[in-house]
Design an enzyme around this catalytic site. Structure first.
Site, mmCIF file in Angstrom:
data_model
loop_
_atom_site.group_PDB
_atom_site.id
_atom_site.type_symbol
_atom_site.label_atom_id
_atom_site.label_comp_id
_atom_site.label_asym_id
_atom_site.label_seq_id
_atom_site.Cartn_x
_atom_site.Cartn_y
_atom_site.Cartn_z
ATOM 1 C CB SER A 1 5.804 0.912 -2.383
ATOM 2 O OG SER A 1 5.532 0.874 -1.112
ATOM 3 C CG HIS B 1 0.690 1.840 -2.373
ATOM 4 N ND1 HIS B 1 0.989 0.461 -2.180
ATOM 5 C CD2 HIS B 1 1.474 2.543 -2.173
ATOM 6 C CE1 HIS B 1 2.244 0.598 -1.719
ATOM 7 N NE2 HIS B 1 2.777 1.740 -1.621
ATOM 8 C CG ASP C 1 -0.594 -2.528 -3.026
ATOM 9 O OD1 ASP C 1 -1.151 -1.430 -3.888
ATOM 10 O OD2 ASP C 1 0.004 -2.081 -2.207
#
Length: 380
Positions: free
Chosen positions: A235, A126, A159
């Site tokens: 992230s 992402h 992910d």
């Protein structure tokens, strides 16, 4: 009076002498004196870390376990900036005014960790987008060097993404494993939250094997839950153990929650990375069926076998299950001899199958059952 007058003359003579000395010092001595200002350690360092070298400014006490863990991995953490040109369509009022579609740059910021000296970097899907997203990726190292990143591959389901930069002898992180982890163990997270470059936070492992579903339809499994503070921008950054070994890739934080973060196990991330490196994608097993959990009410309503398992509600044409003779209304109760009680368990078991292998399904149809051999295909 004569004595006072004599004292006044001597005072004037001293003053003139001092002025003369000051003139000499100012004109000839001071221009040749070089003064160097030295910044104090607290001003010259950033959190006790030398950004250019990744070394502690002072020796660390054995009690500084968090700092030691951060030092071990600090130079391997990178800042990732991904940008993409997006077409902005005019709204109805702009169209009435004859406004043409515009383009603008969208940016995504995140983190990553170098896993090989030749420049392979783990991060989140992402952050960098799909393999065909066309995002421009810029990678900045802890020492300030910047590289153009090439997206090797990205997997939406897990992910996980793999990025490559052209470098040599890069500071690769030490890699650990989730095997043997227990709740309560110390952990440290490093990343770039909210644009604050190379931030260190700490906490403990709170739980293991957490399944999490997000609003965008992404389903994570076997996540590490931890209490190290993470925010948007963390992230893709590493979660490390007390030795500075990477045990996870931080991926999300629950909104409106405090002290709850999640990381993808490093074992999962590395397995996905190997497949992305080899194929550019993750080849997933596929049986070509749609199922739902069989319940007593469902069995009564549709006349299905009253057994625990999953009901086949759909079969893909020319898919593996269709070729094996499986039909809608069949109830699958075992996969390779393993009992199946609901649809979640069925998906978990079939996701672990290998493409090209043969799986044995125990199938109930009416008052009969049989063992059916199905060739596992790659998900289209």
């Amino acid at each position: 009076m004569p004595l006072s007058s004599e004292n006044s003359k001597r005072a004037w003579l001293r003053m003139l002498l001092l002025l003369g000395v000051a003139f000499v010092l100012g004109g000839f001595v001071l221009p040749n004196i070089h003064i160097t200002w030295r910044e104090s350690e607290s001003q010259a360092s950033m959190g006790g870390l030398d950004v250019s070298l990744g070394k502690p400014q002072t020796s660390l006490s054995p009690l500084e376990v968090y700092a030691r863990a951060a030092q071990a991995v600090y130079r391997s953490v990178v800042y990732i900036d991904a940008s993409e040109t997006v077409r902005v369509e005019p709204d109805i009022f702009d169209e009435m005014m004859g406004v043409e579609p515009q383009v603008e740059q969208s940016h995504w910021e995140g983190s990553g960790v170098i896993i090989t000296p030749d420049g392979y970097i783990l991060t989140n899907e992402h952050v960098v987008g799909r393999s065909d997203s066309g995002r421009t990726i810029t990678v900045t190292l802890a020492d300030g060097r910047r590289f153009k990143g090439h997206l090797v591959g990205a997997d939406y389901t897990t992910d996980v993404a793999l990025v490559k930069i052209d470098g040599h002898n890069l500071p690769a992180a030490k890699l650990g494993t989730v095997r043997g982890l227990v709740p309560g163990q110390i952990c440290v997270a490093i990343g770039n939250p909210l644009g604050l470059r190379f931030t260190v936070t700490n906490g403990v492992i709170s739980a293991l094997d957490r399944p999490i579903a997000t609003d965008d339809g992404r389903i994570y499994s076997h996540l590490i839950q931890h209490s190290a503070a993470i925010n948007p921008g963390n992230s893709g950054g590493p979660l490390v153990d007390i030795e500075g070994r990477v045990i996870g890739i931080n991926t999300l934080v629950r909104q409106h929650a405090e002290g709850i973060g999640f990381a993808i196990p490093i074992d999962t991330a590395l397995q996905v990375a190997e497949e992305l490196k080899a194929y550019g994608r993750v080849p997933r097993p596929w049986l070509g069926v749609v199922v739902q959990t069989n319940t007593p009410s469902l069995a009564t309503r549709f006349g299905l076998p009253p057994v625990k398992g999953v009901v086949v509600t759909g079969v893909y044409r020319d898919g593996p299950a269709a070729q094996a003779g499986i039909e809608p209304g069949d109830v699958i109760t075992r996969v390779n001899g393993r009992p199946i009680t609901d649809s979640d368990q069925f998906r978990a078991v079939t996701q672990g199958l290998k493409v090209g292998s043969t799986v044995t399904l125990e199938v109930h149809r009416g008052d009969q059952y049989a063992q059916v051999q199905v060739q596992v295909a790659q998900q289209p």
